[in-house]
Design a protein around this motif. Structure first.
Motif, PDB file in Angstrom:
ATOM      1  N   ALA A 183      -1.835  -6.427 -12.676  1.00  0.00           N
ATOM      2  CA  ALA A 183      -1.599  -6.509 -14.116  1.00  0.00           C
ATOM      3  C   ALA A 183      -2.803  -7.077 -14.843  1.00  0.00           C
ATOM      4  N   ASP A 184      -3.711  -7.715 -14.099  1.00  0.00           N
ATOM      5  CA  ASP A 184      -4.914  -8.328 -14.671  1.00  0.00           C
ATOM      6  C   ASP A 184      -6.070  -7.339 -14.563  1.00  0.00           C
ATOM      7  N   PRO A 185      -6.571  -6.825 -15.673  1.00  0.00           N
ATOM      8  CA  PRO A 185      -7.655  -5.833 -15.599  1.00  0.00           C
ATOM      9  C   PRO A 185      -8.935  -6.377 -14.993  1.00  0.00           C
ATOM     10  N   ALA A 186      -9.072  -7.694 -14.910  1.00  0.00           N
ATOM     11  CA  ALA A 186     -10.278  -8.279 -14.343  1.00  0.00           C
ATOM     12  C   ALA A 186     -10.181  -8.462 -12.829  1.00  0.00           C
ATOM     13  N   GLU A 187      -8.984  -8.303 -12.273  1.00  0.00           N
ATOM     14  CA  GLU A 187      -8.807  -8.510 -10.833  1.00  0.00           C
ATOM     15  C   GLU A 187      -9.147  -7.235 -10.069  1.00  0.00           C
ATOM     16  N   PRO A 188     -10.014  -7.317  -9.065  1.00  0.00           N
ATOM     17  CA  PRO A 188     -10.302  -6.127  -8.258  1.00  0.00           C
ATOM     18  C   PRO A 188      -9.037  -5.632  -7.551  1.00  0.00           C
ATOM     19  N   CYS A 189      -8.827  -4.333  -7.572  1.00  0.00           N
ATOM     20  CA  CYS A 189      -7.679  -3.746  -6.894  1.00  0.00           C
ATOM     21  C   CYS A 189      -8.010  -2.298  -6.545  1.00  0.00           C
ATOM     22  N   ALA A 190      -7.165  -1.690  -5.712  1.00  0.00           N
ATOM     23  CA  ALA A 190      -7.450  -0.332  -5.260  1.00  0.00           C
ATOM     24  C   ALA A 190      -7.226   0.706  -6.343  1.00  0.00           C
ATOM     25  N   MET A 191      -6.192   0.487  -7.171  1.00  0.00           N
ATOM     26  CA  MET A 191      -5.852   1.453  -8.221  1.00  0.00           C
ATOM     27  C   MET A 191      -5.763   0.718  -9.551  1.00  0.00           C
ATOM     28  N   ALA A 192      -6.887   0.624 -10.234  1.00  0.00           N
ATOM     29  CA  ALA A 192      -6.940  -0.118 -11.482  1.00  0.00           C
ATOM     30  C   ALA A 192      -6.259   0.653 -12.606  1.00  0.00           C
ATOM     31  N   ALA A 194      -3.427  -0.008 -16.282  1.00  0.00           N
ATOM     32  CA  ALA A 194      -2.070  -0.425 -16.627  1.00  0.00           C
ATOM     33  C   ALA A 194      -1.032   0.569 -16.150  1.00  0.00           C
ATOM     34  N   ASP A 195      -1.362   1.875 -16.166  1.00  0.00           N
ATOM     35  CA  ASP A 195      -0.380   2.878 -15.737  1.00  0.00           C
ATOM     36  C   ASP A 195      -0.109   2.779 -14.240  1.00  0.00           C
ATOM     37  N   SER A 196      -1.141   2.451 -13.453  1.00  0.00           N
ATOM     38  CA  SER A 196      -0.937   2.267 -12.015  1.00  0.00           C
ATOM     39  C   SER A 196       0.009   1.107 -11.756  1.00  0.00           C
ATOM     40  N   HIS A 197      -0.266  -0.022 -12.389  1.00  0.00           N
ATOM     41  CA  HIS A 197       0.575  -1.197 -12.164  1.00  0.00           C
ATOM     42  C   HIS A 197       2.002  -0.945 -12.635  1.00  0.00           C
ATOM     43  N   ALA A 198       2.161  -0.291 -13.764  1.00  0.00           N
ATOM     44  CA  ALA A 198       3.498  -0.040 -14.308  1.00  0.00           C
ATOM     45  C   ALA A 198       4.297   0.879 -13.382  1.00  0.00           C
ATOM     46  N   PHE A 199       3.657   1.913 -12.848  1.00  0.00           N
ATOM     47  CA  PHE A 199       4.376   2.836 -11.969  1.00  0.00           C
ATOM     48  C   PHE A 199       4.951   2.103 -10.770  1.00  0.00           C
ATOM     49  N   PHE A 200       4.128   1.316 -10.104  1.00  0.00           N
ATOM     50  CA  PHE A 200       4.599   0.648  -8.894  1.00  0.00           C
ATOM     51  C   PHE A 200       5.564  -0.491  -9.210  1.00  0.00           C
ATOM     52  N   ALA A 201       5.324  -1.204 -10.295  1.00  0.00           N
ATOM     53  CA  ALA A 201       6.255  -2.263 -10.681  1.00  0.00           C
ATOM     54  C   ALA A 201       7.625  -1.699 -11.018  1.00  0.00           C
ATOM     55  N   ASP A 202       7.648  -0.541 -11.651  1.00  0.00           N
ATOM     56  CA  ASP A 202       8.922   0.064 -12.057  1.00  0.00           C
ATOM     57  C   ASP A 202       9.718   0.598 -10.871  1.00  0.00           C
ATOM     58  N   THR A 203       9.067   0.810  -9.731  1.00  0.00           N
ATOM     59  CA  THR A 203       9.787   1.330  -8.565  1.00  0.00           C
ATOM     60  C   THR A 203      10.212   0.229  -7.597  1.00  0.00           C
ATOM     61  N   ASN A 212       2.384  -4.539  -2.394  1.00  0.00           N
ATOM     62  CA  ASN A 212       1.240  -4.463  -3.299  1.00  0.00           C
ATOM     63  C   ASN A 212      -0.029  -4.991  -2.632  1.00  0.00           C
ATOM     64  N   GLU A 213      -0.407  -4.337  -1.541  1.00  0.00           N
ATOM     65  CA  GLU A 213      -1.656  -4.672  -0.868  1.00  0.00           C
ATOM     66  C   GLU A 213      -2.032  -3.542   0.077  1.00  0.00           C
ATOM     67  N   VAL A 214      -3.322  -3.403   0.257  1.00  0.00           N
ATOM     68  CA  VAL A 214      -3.867  -2.522   1.281  1.00  0.00           C
ATOM     69  C   VAL A 214      -5.021  -3.260   1.936  1.00  0.00           C
ATOM     70  N   THR A 215      -5.412  -2.824   3.126  1.00  0.00           N
ATOM     71  CA  THR A 215      -6.597  -3.421   3.724  1.00  0.00           C
ATOM     72  C   THR A 215      -7.828  -3.040   2.891  1.00  0.00           C
ATOM     73  N   LEU A 216      -8.795  -3.921   2.892  1.00  0.00           N
ATOM     74  CA  LEU A 216     -10.044  -3.624   2.185  1.00  0.00           C
ATOM     75  C   LEU A 216     -10.694  -2.374   2.771  1.00  0.00           C
ATOM     76  N   ARG A 217     -10.535  -2.178   4.076  1.00  0.00           N
ATOM     77  CA  ARG A 217     -11.106  -0.991   4.715  1.00  0.00           C
ATOM     78  C   ARG A 217     -10.500   0.290   4.151  1.00  0.00           C
TER      79      ARG A 217
END
Length: 302
Positions: A183-192, A194-203, A212-217
């Motif tokens: 939800a924080d646009p400044a936080e590094p993540c795999a799928m940046a 708001a729409d990405s976060h909303a989709f997964f949060a809503d499910t 809500n995590e994947v390996t860095l690899r």
């Protein structure tokens, strides 16, 4: 329709999912079948059951399963997105449905969306058991996508993290992890985004197996994944591509450029909105377009 829990082996791991059987059943000679799996980090409960119900209602046996390392499927390290192993999983899924007595093994189609939308392009090009393919909002190029998602001045630090993680794993350490979305646009993540976060949060309420995590690899392996280079080799297998007009996750222009490189028979369906609109806002259209494409090429000449 009937839904059964099933599992099959792929590269030493048991992949688990659902097998949908159409009603009425059986069909003389078996039903045509569709194999499908989800995108980057996602699990089958995140709307794939809705697509499978539409396809089964159209007369198909449908296999929906979780990728290796995710959801109900086996595999280590957990939460690692390995595109090569996921593509092998698809091919083992095809082998599995081909053995089912309810299935006509000469009429198998594959469906993929987002990260797996890229997988099915490559699989359709190299596995001629596939007689029809639907690719929805696909990742075309891991490298080109990565260039758009990561600012140029942040790339050296990211590559340094990949190298440090590789050294730690080689020494027996645990893999570094990365949020899938934030939800924080400044936080590094795999799928940046708001729409990405909303989709997964809503499910979250109906997909408790999603984490809500994947390996860095996973991010490193994604950068190496180039399914788009296979697209001109799909023909003569029929290809349907579904592309969102404002997709920033699997960029619209990359999808359209890849579609132009594909040979006939092919068809393009454009929908409004961003990357996640096919599953919700445009579900009726995307599911029906895919069902009709499969019916045209797998049932019409039965």
């Amino acid at each position: 329709m009937e839904r059964k829990n099933v599992e099959f082996l792929s590269e030493g791991a048991r992949l688990r999912g659902w097998l949908y059987l159409p009603v009425p059943s059986p069909r003389a000679g078996g039903h045509p079948a569709i194999v499908m799996a989800h995108g980057f980090s996602a699990v089958k409960e995140q709307y794939l059951d809705r697509y499978a119900e539409v396809f089964a209602g159209a007369g198909f046996v449908v296999l929906v399963y979780d990728h290796r390392n995710f959801g109900e499927s086996e595999g280590l390290p957990r939460q690692e997105v390995d595109p090569a192993l996921q593509k092998r999983g698809y091919r083992d899924a095809i082998s599995f449905v081909a053995t089912r007595p309810e299935v006509d093994a000469t009429r198998i189609g594959i469906w993929g969306s987002s990260f797996s939308g890229g997988h099915v392009l490559e699989i359709a090009a190299i596995d001629r058991r596939v007689r029809c393919v639907v690719s929805q909002v696909p990742q075309i190029s891991g490298y080109q996508s990565a260039l758009r998602r990561t600012r140029a001045d942040h790339v050296p630090a990211l590559l340094g993290r990949f190298e440090a993680d590789r050294a730690r794993r080689f020494a027996g350490g645990v893999p570094a992890m990365l949020p899938a979305t934030s939800a924080d646009p400044a936080e590094p993540c795999a799928m940046a985004g708001a729409d990405s976060h909303a989709f997964f949060a809503d499910t979250a309420t109906f997909a408790p197996n999603w984490r809500n995590e994947v390996t860095l690899r996973s991010a490193e392996l994604s950068r190496e994944n180039e399914p788009g280079i296979y697209i001109a080799r799909i023909s003569p297998t029929p290809l349907l591509m579904i592309v969102a007009e404002a997709d920033t996750l699997t960029a619209t222009d990359l999808c359209l450029r890849a579609y132009e490189e594909a040979l006939q028979p092919k068809e393009l369906v454009m929908i409004s909105g961003g990357h996640f609109t096919p599953y919700v806002e445009h579900f009726e259209r995307t599911s029906q377009c895919a069902a009709q494409w499969f019916k045209r090429h797998l049932i019409a000449d039965c």
